[in-house]
Write an enzyme that holds these catalytic residues in place. Structure first.
Site, PDB file in Angstrom:
ATOM      1  CE  LYS A 176      17.171  47.608  61.766  1.00  0.00           C
ATOM      2  NZ  LYS A 176      15.813  47.791  62.239  1.00  0.00           N
ATOM      3  CB  THR A 177      15.030  48.315  68.063  1.00  0.00           C
ATOM      4  OG1 THR A 177      14.765  47.769  66.778  1.00  0.00           O
ATOM      5  CG2 THR A 177      13.839  49.079  68.547  1.00  0.00           C
ATOM      6  CG  ASP A 362      14.845  52.063  62.259  1.00  0.00           C
ATOM      7  OD1 ASP A 362      15.914  51.506  61.984  1.00  0.00           O
ATOM      8  OD2 ASP A 362      13.914  51.483  62.861  1.00  0.00           O
ATOM      9  CD  GLU A 363      14.139  48.788  58.916  1.00  0.00           C
ATOM     10  OE1 GLU A 363      15.007  48.390  58.119  1.00  0.00           O
ATOM     11  OE2 GLU A 363      13.539  48.049  59.704  1.00  0.00           O
ATOM     12  CD  GLN A 393      18.136  43.106  57.501  1.00  0.00           C
ATOM     13  OE1 GLN A 393      16.968  42.832  57.757  1.00  0.00           O
ATOM     14  NE2 GLN A 393      19.007  43.431  58.436  1.00  0.00           N
ATOM     15  NE  ARG A 741      14.372  38.671  59.005  1.00  0.00           N
ATOM     16  CZ  ARG A 741      14.965  39.687  59.636  1.00  0.00           C
ATOM     17  NH1 ARG A 741      14.358  40.327  60.585  1.00  0.00           N
ATOM     18  NH2 ARG A 741      16.194  40.065  59.325  1.00  0.00           N
TER      19      ARG A 741
HETATM   20  N1  LIG Z   1      23.680  43.670  73.495  1.00  0.00           N
HETATM   21  C1  LIG Z   1      22.722  42.759  73.442  1.00  0.00           C
HETATM   22  N2  LIG Z   1      22.754  41.698  74.248  1.00  0.00           N
HETATM   23  C2  LIG Z   1      21.792  40.755  74.184  1.00  0.00           C
HETATM   24  N3  LIG Z   1      20.740  40.790  73.342  1.00  0.00           N
HETATM   25  C3  LIG Z   1      20.648  41.828  72.512  1.00  0.00           C
HETATM   26  C4  LIG Z   1      21.619  42.868  72.501  1.00  0.00           C
HETATM   27  N4  LIG Z   1      21.266  43.771  71.561  1.00  0.00           N
HETATM   28  C5  LIG Z   1      20.122  43.304  70.992  1.00  0.00           C
HETATM   29  N5  LIG Z   1      19.744  42.147  71.550  1.00  0.00           N
HETATM   30  C6  LIG Z   1      18.570  41.299  71.163  1.00  0.00           C
HETATM   31  O1  LIG Z   1      18.772  40.855  69.840  1.00  0.00           O
HETATM   32  C7  LIG Z   1      17.534  40.688  69.126  1.00  0.00           C
HETATM   33  C8  LIG Z   1      17.599  41.420  67.792  1.00  0.00           C
HETATM   34  O2  LIG Z   1      17.517  42.801  68.038  1.00  0.00           O
HETATM   35  P1  LIG Z   1      16.648  43.761  67.100  1.00  0.00           P
HETATM   36  O3  LIG Z   1      15.306  43.178  66.852  1.00  0.00           O
HETATM   37  O4  LIG Z   1      16.760  45.151  67.620  1.00  0.00           O
HETATM   38  O5  LIG Z   1      17.504  43.568  65.827  1.00  0.00           O
HETATM   39  P2  LIG Z   1      17.496  44.356  64.494  1.00  0.00           P
HETATM   40  O6  LIG Z   1      18.867  44.899  64.366  1.00  0.00           O
HETATM   41  O7  LIG Z   1      16.363  45.316  64.445  1.00  0.00           O
HETATM   42  O8  LIG Z   1      17.296  43.155  63.488  1.00  0.00           O
HETATM   43  P3  LIG Z   1      16.810  43.115  61.941  1.00  0.00           P
HETATM   44  O9  LIG Z   1      17.458  44.263  61.254  1.00  0.00           O
HETATM   45  O10 LIG Z   1      17.305  41.800  61.480  1.00  0.00           O
HETATM   46  O11 LIG Z   1      15.331  43.150  61.968  1.00  0.00           O
HETATM   47  C9  LIG Z   1      16.463  41.225  70.045  1.00  0.00           C
HETATM   48  O12 LIG Z   1      15.832  40.120  70.655  1.00  0.00           O
HETATM   49  C10 LIG Z   1      17.249  42.063  71.066  1.00  0.00           C
HETATM   50  O13 LIG Z   1      16.616  42.136  72.327  1.00  0.00           O
END
Ligand SMILES: Nc1ncnc2c1ncn2[C@@H]1O[C@H](COP(=O)(O)OP(=O)(O)OP(=O)(O)O)[C@@H](O)[C@H]1O
Length: 779
Positions: A176-177, A362-363, A393, A741
């Protein structure tokens, strides 16, 4: 090896009660376990993967061979008597229990057996997806790919959807980031929107910083533009607005930014209604006040549910009066202040609505009432509101957040477009499937299922320590072994539900050489009210004139703090210790006098007991049980004093004298404060609450205490029995957060005993062991 001398007795691990393994392990560290052949110290290995065993610290291969042969013989031959070894290695005078085969009497109770860890079997087959043909019809997407920023189709859809209300349902680890930052970069560089029009709200300052840093990596986006973006937490953004409009009123000099300042105010108010300062959960009261404020509930609107809330409502009223009188404000007032300002000043609201044409949050699953109101006011003109979150979450109900805001977003904004990010890029298929299995039981959620990118040969592992102490040892041993073969301390995280459930773990790490960092709130276990008070009895048993212990003791004896002065005066007048002075204080009721008169004798008896016997004596014979019962869990649904005492007793079993027990406690309390201050260690294992782990990722994760009452927490089970399953669903989300995690491995601890009683495996463990049916997205 399975056989060794322990404090001059021949022992065989298989014949030892399971409860004793931890003690043996600790004694082996103190070099009290030795080889049956060479009598040099043996170390006990008490890990996850294999049954416990002894290994030499230093020995030749020849010695090890002989010792192994001796062990084989001993195990098969019934020995009636043997001799004690002398220091030069000859064996004379050592006695084994008569008529006892050291290999016999296999323990028949589940409690006594080492149970092999189990891999979670309920893993649907991994289906390798054909890598989607890369669609390069969008120039910007192609440009990003050239810069190694890849987005899957759903991620890209979210990026391109810039107008109108948008709900991005972002599963754990779905990037999502990446989506939020790319979306903003796309709007700035491709659509040429002005950075000044945008506001991005995050939940933590860390997330805001990360967003800004990531934005700087995008092609064609200069730093000056990124700097113009309003990115920050609710508090930082809204406080700046308040400062801009009324710098005098909102000057940082008026901010109550320390917990103790707020506590001092409510303590002053507490004196007005005769609340005993030593015995009231002021921290809980402040959390409750904050909860009311975030729900836009004024002191006059509070509907107290019980006496405790009635008292806190009074403190709330007085707190607000004092605050106003001095022109002070707290963090909650930053949001309330802006809410009030924008509600009262329509033209100002219009100006902000004019400026911020694009709002993203966000969140969103963790948003609370006042935050939701502010966001909806600011985005009301354009409705260009993009919210990102994962209802699975949402874990901050205790702080006022409510998943119903994300679950009803579509009703709030009828034209909402929904994009589901269901590709998990963090964890392997086995971990993702386990997480899917767990969360599928929740009813209040958008049904959906995460998909992993790759499979691994390691499924999540369930392991079965005896109790909290053995659990800590097993995890530490496991991490140590992995580090010895090349892993880094920072590859590991141990996650726990509550601080108190991690006491043994923290102490084991303190005594180890593995660098670690503790991320947990709250005071050390030994400073918790019930623990501190029961320990004060032990301190006074050692020294009847310990004045700081006395102040903890008086409330446990149902005396007021003012009694301390009288006790000290009586001790001078009668030339006796504080404990002996107790019956001499003025104004005692007859029943109190009777009890206090018996105390000096009881303290004398206490002194001679082992720590465990002493704690039980204090509970049963010195009235502590009544005190704990009377205290209940005042406003704190999460933590009961009686549970703390049970935790303390588990640990007391491993100490033979009160003196050593107190020394250990003092040492650990000092160490706890030291390590709590340590921040940003570069290569350290992380020990943290599941709440703190949110948003983070680790190669290897351990989850503590997966038994009923631990995770899910007791309080959620109580609520569930009374027909409210919301807290239990939140606990399930916590388990889901913990499992997701992990990148490579997750090990889930299912202790056999908890707080000295037989435990039952967590319902979440049972859920993990059955394949949940596929769940397509339902909205
Ligand atoms: N399209 C993509 N291809 C490959 N890697 C990706 C892609 N999108 C995200 N990632 C990788 O996936 C991992 C998880 O991404 P991120 O930390 O943004 O997740 P999140 O959605 O914030 O997770 P959570 O909500 O569980 O904390 C990161 O290491 C990110 O670089």
């Amino acid at each position: 090896m399975q056989v060794a001398y322990h404090q001059e007795k021949l022992i065989h691990l298989q014949n030892c009660e399971r409860e004793k393994w931890q003690q043996l392990y600790m004694d082996s560290i103190r070099q009290q376990v030795t080889c049956i052949h060479c009598h040099t110290p043996l170390k006990m290995k008490l890990g996850i993967d294999a049954p416990p065993s002894f290994t030499h610290v230093n020995a030749t291969d020849e010695c090890i061979n002989i010792a192994n042969q001796m062990e084989k013989k001993l195990i098969t031959v019934e020995i009636e008597q043997t001799e004690q070894p002398t220091s030069n290695g000859s064996s004379t005078g050592f006695l084994l229990p008569t008529k006892r085969t050291i290999s016999s009497n296999p323990p028949d109770q589940e409690l006594d057996l080492w149970k092999k860890p189990e891999e979670v079997k309920a893993i649907p087959k991994f289906e390798l997806k054909q890598p989607a043909a890369f669609k390069d019809e969008n120039r910007y997407r192609l440009r990003l790919a050239q810069n190694n920023i890849f987005l899957d189709d759903n991620q890209w859809k979210a990026v391109e959807t810039t107008e109108g209300p948008l709900l991005i349902l972002a599963g754990a680890g779905s990037g999502k980031t990446r989506v939020l930052t790319t979306r903003t970069a796309y709007m700035l560089t491709e659509l040429k929107y002005s950075a000044k029009q945008m506001i991005m709200v995050t939940f933590t300052a860390k997330a805001a910083k990360e967003m800004k840093e990531r934005m700087r990596l995008y092609p064609d986006l200069d730093h000056a533009t990124v700097n113009q973006l309003v990115i920050g937490t609710f508090h930082s953004i809204f406080y700046k607005m308040l400062m801009h409009h009324n710098p005098e009123q909102w000057s940082p000099n008026h901010l109550l930014n320390q917990e103790w300042q707020r506590q001092a105010m409510i303590k002053e108010a507490a004196r007005e209604i005769d609340i005993d300062e030593k015995d009231f959960a002021f921290d809980q009261a402040l959390t409750q006040i904050s909860w009311w404020k975030n729900h836009l509930i004024s002191p006059e609107q509070v509907k107290a549910k019980d006496i405790w809330e009635e008292r806190v409502a009074y403190l709330f009223k007085r707190y607000e009066q004092m605050r106003h009188a001095k022109n002070w404000f707290d963090f909650d007032d930053m949001l309330l202040g802006l809410y009030q300002l924008l509600t009262e000043n329509e033209s100002l609201l219009k100006r902000y609505q004019q400026r911020f044409a694009y709002v993203s949050v966000d969140e969103f699953q963790d948003i609370n009432k006042v935050q939701v109101e502010l966001i909806s006011m600011l985005s009301d003109r354009t409705k260009n509101l993009c919210v990102v979150g994962d209802d699975d979450q949402s874990i901050y109900a205790f702080r006022g957040s409510d998943p119903s805001y994300i679950l009803t977003f579509k009703d709030q904004y009828p034209n909402t477009k929904v994009v589901l990010l269901d590709e998990n890029y963090r964890s392997n298929h086995e971990i993702v499937s386990a997480a899917n299995n767990i969360i599928a039981t929740n009813r209040t959620r958008y049904s959906k299922q995460l998909l992993a990118q790759a499979s691994s040969e390691h499924a999540p592992l369930l392991f079965y320590p005896y109790d909290e102490e053995e659990e800590a040892t097993m995890i530490l041993t496991d991490i140590k072994e992995k580090i010895e073969i090349g892993a880094k301390p920072a590859d590991f995280a141990v996650l726990f539900r509550t601080n108190s459930s991690a006491r043994a773990l923290i102490e084991r790490f303190i005594s180890s050489s593995i660098p670690f960092q503790l991320e947990a709130d709250g005071e050390s276990f030994y400073k918790r009210k019930a623990v501190r008070k029961i320990i004060s009895y032990l301190r006074l048993a050692q020294n009847q004139d310990d004045s700081s212990a006395l102040s903890d003791l008086v409330s446990a004896l149902f005396l007021k703090q003012q009694a301390i002065r009288d006790i000290k005066a009586a001790s001078i007048a009668h030339d006796c210790t504080y404990i002996e002075a107790l019956p001499h204080i003025e104004g005692l009721q007859a029943f109190q006098l009777k009890k206090l008169k018996e105390l000096p004798k009881k303290f004398a008896l206490l002194k001679k007991k082992t720590p465990l016997q002493a704690l039980e004596f204090i509970e049963q014979e010195m009235g502590f049980n009544e005190y704990v019962k009377k205290q209940g869990n005042e406003g704190n649904k999460m933590e009961r004093g009686s549970d703390d005492v049970r935790d303390l007793k588990v640990m007391a079993k491993h100490h033979s004298t009160i003196e050593h027990f107190l020394e250990y406690i003092d040492h650990m309390t000092v160490k706890y404060e030291e390590i709590r201050g340590q921040r940003n260690l570069t290569n350290a294992t992380q020990l943290m609450t599941i709440h703190r782990s949110k948003g983070l990722e680790f190669k290897h994760v351990y989850i503590l205490g997966c038994v009923e009452g631990g995770l899910p927490h007791d309080y959620s089970l109580d609520a569930w029995r009374e027909g409210d399953d919301k807290p239990l669903e939140e606990e399930r989300r916590l388990m889901y957060v913990a499992v997701t995690r992990a990148e490579e491995s997750v090990k889930i601890s299912v202790p056999i005993m908890r707080r000295g009683k037989k435990a039952f495996r967590s319902r979440f463990v049972r859920e993990i062991q059955r394949i949940a049916p596929k769940q397509p997205l339902t909205l």
